[in-house]
Design a protein around this motif. Structure first.
Motif, PDB file in Angstrom:
ATOM      1  N   LYS A 147       0.834  -1.204   0.000  1.00  0.00           N
ATOM      2  CA  LYS A 147       0.000   0.000   0.000  1.00  0.00           C
ATOM      3  C   LYS A 147       0.870   1.255   0.000  1.00  0.00           C
ATOM      4  CE  LYS A 147      -3.722  -2.573   0.505  1.00  0.00           C
ATOM      5  NZ  LYS A 147      -4.701  -2.747  -0.597  1.00  0.00           N
ATOM      6  N   SER A 148       0.235   2.402  -0.187  1.00  0.00           N
ATOM      7  CA  SER A 148       0.937   3.681  -0.190  1.00  0.00           C
ATOM      8  C   SER A 148       0.717   4.401   1.134  1.00  0.00           C
ATOM      9  CB  SER A 148       0.444   4.556  -1.345  1.00  0.00           C
ATOM     10  OG  SER A 148      -0.955   4.771  -1.248  1.00  0.00           O
ATOM     11  N   VAL A 149       1.783   5.017   1.631  1.00  0.00           N
ATOM     12  CA  VAL A 149       1.720   5.745   2.897  1.00  0.00           C
ATOM     13  C   VAL A 149       2.312   7.138   2.701  1.00  0.00           C
ATOM     14  CG1 VAL A 149       2.373   5.788   5.327  1.00  0.00           C
ATOM     15  CG2 VAL A 149       1.988   3.587   4.179  1.00  0.00           C
ATOM     16  N   ALA A 150       1.553   8.152   3.067  1.00  0.00           N
ATOM     17  CA  ALA A 150       2.024   9.534   2.979  1.00  0.00           C
ATOM     18  C   ALA A 150       2.660   9.927   4.306  1.00  0.00           C
ATOM     19  CB  ALA A 150       0.877  10.477   2.648  1.00  0.00           C
ATOM     20  N   LEU A 151       3.859  10.483   4.228  1.00  0.00           N
ATOM     21  CA  LEU A 151       4.573  10.928   5.417  1.00  0.00           C
ATOM     22  C   LEU A 151       5.718  11.838   5.007  1.00  0.00           C
ATOM     23  CD1 LEU A 151       7.375   9.118   5.243  1.00  0.00           C
ATOM     24  CD2 LEU A 151       5.972   7.406   6.350  1.00  0.00           C
ATOM     25  N   ASN A 179       6.465  10.910  -0.134  1.00  0.00           N
ATOM     26  CA  ASN A 179       7.129  11.898   0.704  1.00  0.00           C
ATOM     27  C   ASN A 179       6.481  13.271   0.549  1.00  0.00           C
ATOM     28  OD1 ASN A 179       8.982  13.244   2.341  1.00  0.00           O
ATOM     29  ND2 ASN A 179      10.487  13.460   0.697  1.00  0.00           N
ATOM     30  N   LEU A 180       5.805  13.724   1.620  1.00  0.00           N
ATOM     31  CA  LEU A 180       5.135  15.023   1.630  1.00  0.00           C
ATOM     32  C   LEU A 180       5.366  15.687   2.977  1.00  0.00           C
ATOM     33  CD1 LEU A 180       1.660  13.963   0.151  1.00  0.00           C
ATOM     34  CD2 LEU A 180       3.414  15.287  -1.056  1.00  0.00           C
ATOM     35  N   GLU A 181       5.335  17.012   2.996  1.00  0.00           N
ATOM     36  CA  GLU A 181       5.311  17.730   4.271  1.00  0.00           C
ATOM     37  C   GLU A 181       4.137  17.192   5.077  1.00  0.00           C
ATOM     38  OE1 GLU A 181       3.732  20.342   7.091  1.00  0.00           O
ATOM     39  OE2 GLU A 181       2.794  20.215   5.105  1.00  0.00           O
ATOM     40  N   THR A 182       4.291  17.113   6.402  1.00  0.00           N
ATOM     41  CA  THR A 182       3.341  16.367   7.221  1.00  0.00           C
ATOM     42  C   THR A 182       1.903  16.841   7.062  1.00  0.00           C
ATOM     43  OG1 THR A 182       5.091  15.889   8.823  1.00  0.00           O
ATOM     44  CG2 THR A 182       2.826  15.589   9.559  1.00  0.00           C
ATOM     45  N   PHE A 197      -1.104   6.981   6.571  1.00  0.00           N
ATOM     46  CA  PHE A 197      -0.488   8.248   6.968  1.00  0.00           C
ATOM     47  C   PHE A 197       0.278   8.013   8.252  1.00  0.00           C
ATOM     48  CE2 PHE A 197      -0.847  11.729  10.056  1.00  0.00           C
ATOM     49  CZ  PHE A 197      -0.109  12.717   9.408  1.00  0.00           C
ATOM     50  N   ALA A 198       1.414   8.709   8.387  1.00  0.00           N
ATOM     51  CA  ALA A 198       2.163   8.683   9.637  1.00  0.00           C
ATOM     52  C   ALA A 198       2.552  10.109   9.991  1.00  0.00           C
ATOM     53  CB  ALA A 198       3.408   7.813   9.508  1.00  0.00           C
ATOM     54  N   GLY A 199       2.268  10.527  11.213  1.00  0.00           N
ATOM     55  CA  GLY A 199       2.582  11.893  11.622  1.00  0.00           C
ATOM     56  C   GLY A 199       2.112  12.165  13.036  1.00  0.00           C
ATOM     57  N   TRP A 200       2.174  13.424  13.446  1.00  0.00           N
ATOM     58  CA  TRP A 200       1.909  13.805  14.824  1.00  0.00           C
ATOM     59  C   TRP A 200       0.711  14.735  14.903  1.00  0.00           C
ATOM     60  CZ3 TRP A 200       6.321  14.946  12.042  1.00  0.00           C
ATOM     61  CH2 TRP A 200       6.494  16.277  11.642  1.00  0.00           C
ATOM     62  N   VAL A 201       0.299  14.972  16.161  1.00  0.00           N
ATOM     63  CA  VAL A 201      -0.811  15.852  16.439  1.00  0.00           C
ATOM     64  C   VAL A 201      -0.427  17.284  16.055  1.00  0.00           C
ATOM     65  CG1 VAL A 201      -0.100  16.343  18.824  1.00  0.00           C
ATOM     66  CG2 VAL A 201      -2.528  16.313  18.249  1.00  0.00           C
ATOM     67  N   PRO A 202      -1.305  18.068  15.469  1.00  0.00           N
ATOM     68  CA  PRO A 202      -2.721  17.809  15.223  1.00  0.00           C
ATOM     69  C   PRO A 202      -3.008  17.218  13.849  1.00  0.00           C
ATOM     70  CG  PRO A 202      -2.268  20.088  14.748  1.00  0.00           C
ATOM     71  CD  PRO A 202      -0.951  19.485  15.182  1.00  0.00           C
ATOM     72  N   PHE A 203      -1.952  16.847  13.077  1.00  0.00           N
ATOM     73  CA  PHE A 203      -2.163  16.432  11.691  1.00  0.00           C
ATOM     74  C   PHE A 203      -2.926  15.119  11.574  1.00  0.00           C
ATOM     75  CE2 PHE A 203       1.718  19.076  11.652  1.00  0.00           C
ATOM     76  CZ  PHE A 203       1.202  20.135  10.930  1.00  0.00           C
ATOM     77  N   TRP A 204      -2.724  14.213  12.572  1.00  0.00           N
ATOM     78  CA  TRP A 204      -3.488  12.977  12.456  1.00  0.00           C
ATOM     79  C   TRP A 204      -4.983  13.191  12.695  1.00  0.00           C
ATOM     80  CZ3 TRP A 204      -5.660  12.416  17.149  1.00  0.00           C
ATOM     81  CH2 TRP A 204      -4.917  12.660  18.306  1.00  0.00           C
ATOM     82  N   GLU A 205      -5.344  14.321  13.276  1.00  0.00           N
ATOM     83  CA  GLU A 205      -6.770  14.619  13.387  1.00  0.00           C
ATOM     84  C   GLU A 205      -7.377  14.839  12.000  1.00  0.00           C
ATOM     85  OE1 GLU A 205      -6.243  17.942  16.147  1.00  0.00           O
ATOM     86  OE2 GLU A 205      -7.374  16.774  17.619  1.00  0.00           O
TER      87      GLU A 205
END
Length: 348
Positions: A147-151, A179-182, A197-205
Motif C-alpha cells: 500500500k501507499s503511505v504519505a509521510l 514523501n510530503l510535508e506532514t 499516513f504517519a505523523g503527529w498531532v494535530p495532523f493525524w486529526e
C-alpha cells in the motif's frame, strides 16, 4: 504545531536569521519569535532558551511567570518560536544557547551545529501524540504491505512507521512511501489519495477525518522512541556549567509546581500554547512528562531497548543514514550528557 522537521537549509538560515529580543512579555519579533520574559537578574549574559508548541515544552512558560528561573539562579531569556524548525536552526547557528527539541532532530543537526548540541534533560516522551493511520479495510500494520503511505521522510512519523513495520515482519521497502510535508501528507490521506499516513498531532486529526480510517499504532506502543529534550550548546556547558545546572534544577521545580498547583499550571500552559481546554487535555494526555528517575534511566547506558537513549540514538542514527536523511551519524556519545541530572539527583 509544526514539529520535528529537518530541512537542509541551515546555511541559508545562518545568513538570514537574526534573533532580536525585547523586554515585554510575549513581544512578537520580526522573525516570528517572542520573548516570554525579561532576562533575570543573575550575573552574566542571559542564557537564550528557545521553545515551541509541544505539550512537553509548554511548562517552561510556568518558570517565566512564576519566577522559578530566578529562584534557581538561572539567568534566562525564554524565547517562543512559532516554528519548531526555526528554533533548531537558531541553536545550530549559535543564536540560542539552549533549545527544546527531539532526540532524532538533535542527531540531524548536531554535525553542523556551530557550538555543538548536547541533550542534558528529558522533558517527556511522546505517548500517543504520534500515530500511524490506515484507510478503511486496513486493520493492522501488516495490511499496509503493498500500500501507499504519505509521510515526511526521515522524521519521527517515518521512524515510528519503520519500527511498526519491523515488528510486523515488514520494512519500508514493502510499502510505497509518498514523501510530503506532514500537513500535506495528512490532507492527501484525508482526500483518499493514499492508503496510510504517519505523523503527529494535530495532523493525524485531519487524517482521521477520512471515513473509515483508523489508528493502527501510536508512539504509546514504543516507549522511548520519541523523546523530547532540553538541548544546550557544548559551549554553554564548557563556559557556564552553573547555568546549565540551574536550567535542569528549574525544570524539576516546574514539575513540583504543576503537582502543587495544577489549575494555575494548566492555565499558564494553555494560554501560552493558544489552545482550547479540550485541545490542551488531548495533547497533554499523549505526552508523558519524565520524572527524575525516568531521566536517569533514559540516560543510562547498557540498555538494549528504546527507553535508553544511548541505544535509541544509535537506532535513530542508523535509520536516518539508511534512508539518506543524513550522510553520516554525529558522535552519539557527545550529544548525551547526564552529569546535570545526576548532580540534581545527588542533591535530593
Amino acid at each position: 504545531m509544526k514539529r520535528r522537521t529537518f530541512l537542509p537549509t541551515l546555511i541559508a538560515f545562518v545568513c538570514s536569521l537574526l534573533i532580536t529580543v525585547g523586554c515585554a512579555q510575549d513581544t512578537p519579533q520580526a522573525d516570528g519569535t517572542a520573548t516570554d520574559a525579561p532576562p533575570t537578574t543573575a550575573s552574566g549574559e542571559p542564557v537564550k532558551l528557545g521553545y515551541s508548541s509541544w505539550a512537553g515544552w509548554w511548562p517552561w512558560a510556568i518558570a517565566a511567570e512564576e519566577g522559578l528561573f530566578e529562584a534557581n539562579g538561572a539567568n534566562v531569556e525564554l524565547i517562543w518560536f512559532d516554528g519548531y524548525l526555526e528554533s533548531m536552526q537558531a541553536l545550530a547557528a549559535g543564536q540560542l544557547d539552549a533549545n527544546s527539541q527531539t532526540l532524532n532532530d538533535t542527531i540531524s543537526f548536531a554535525g553542523d551545529a556551530i557550538n555543538g548540541m548536547v541533550a542534558v534533560l528529558v522533558n517527556d516522551n511522546s505517548a500517543g501524540n504520534d500515530k500511524v493511520i490506515g484507510a478503511e479495510g486496513i486493520d493492522t500494520v501488516a495490511d499496509l504491505a503493498g500500500k501507499s503511505v504519505a509521510l515526511e521522510e526521515g522524521v519521527v512519523g517515518d521512524f515510528l512507521l519503520s519500527l511498526a513495520l519491523e515488528d510486523a515482519g515488514l520494512s519500508r521497502d514493502d510499502v510505497t512511501i509518498r514523501n510530503l510535508e506532514t500537513g500535506a501528507a495528512a490532507t492527501a490521506f484525508a482526500a483518499g489519495q493514499v492508503d496510510g499516513f504517519a505523523g503527529w498531532v494535530p495532523f493525524w486529526e485531519t487524517a482521521l477525518s477520512r471515513e473509515g480510517s483508523k489508528e493502527l499504532v501510536t508512539s504509546a506502543d514504543y516507549p522511548g522512541a520519541i523523546p523530547d529534550l532540553l538541548v544546550v550548546s557544548q559551549q554553554l556547558i564548557d563556559s557556564r556549567p552553573d547555568q546549565v545546572q540551574a536550567l535542569v534544577n528549574t525544570w524539576f521545580d516546574i514539575l513540583a509546581f504543576i503537582d502543587e498547583n495544577p489549575e494555575r499550571a494548566s492555565e499558564i500552559m494553555a494560554r501560552r500554547a493558544s489552545v482550547s481546554d479540550s485541545e490542551f487535555e488531548k495533547y497533554t494526555e499523549g505526552t508523558k512528562i519524565f520524572t527524575l528517575d525516568e531521566n536517569l534511566e533514559a540516560f543510562s547506558a547498557g540498555g538494549d531497548d528504546m527507553k535508553h537513549m544511548p541505544y535509541a540514538s544509535q537506532v535513530m542514527a542508523d535509520f536516518m543514514v539508511g534512508v539518506g536523511f543524513i550522510p553520516e551519524a554525529p558522535d552519539l556519545e557527545a550529544i548525551l550528557d547526564d552529569q546535570f541530572v545526576k548532580a540534581y539527583a545527588a542533591e535530593q
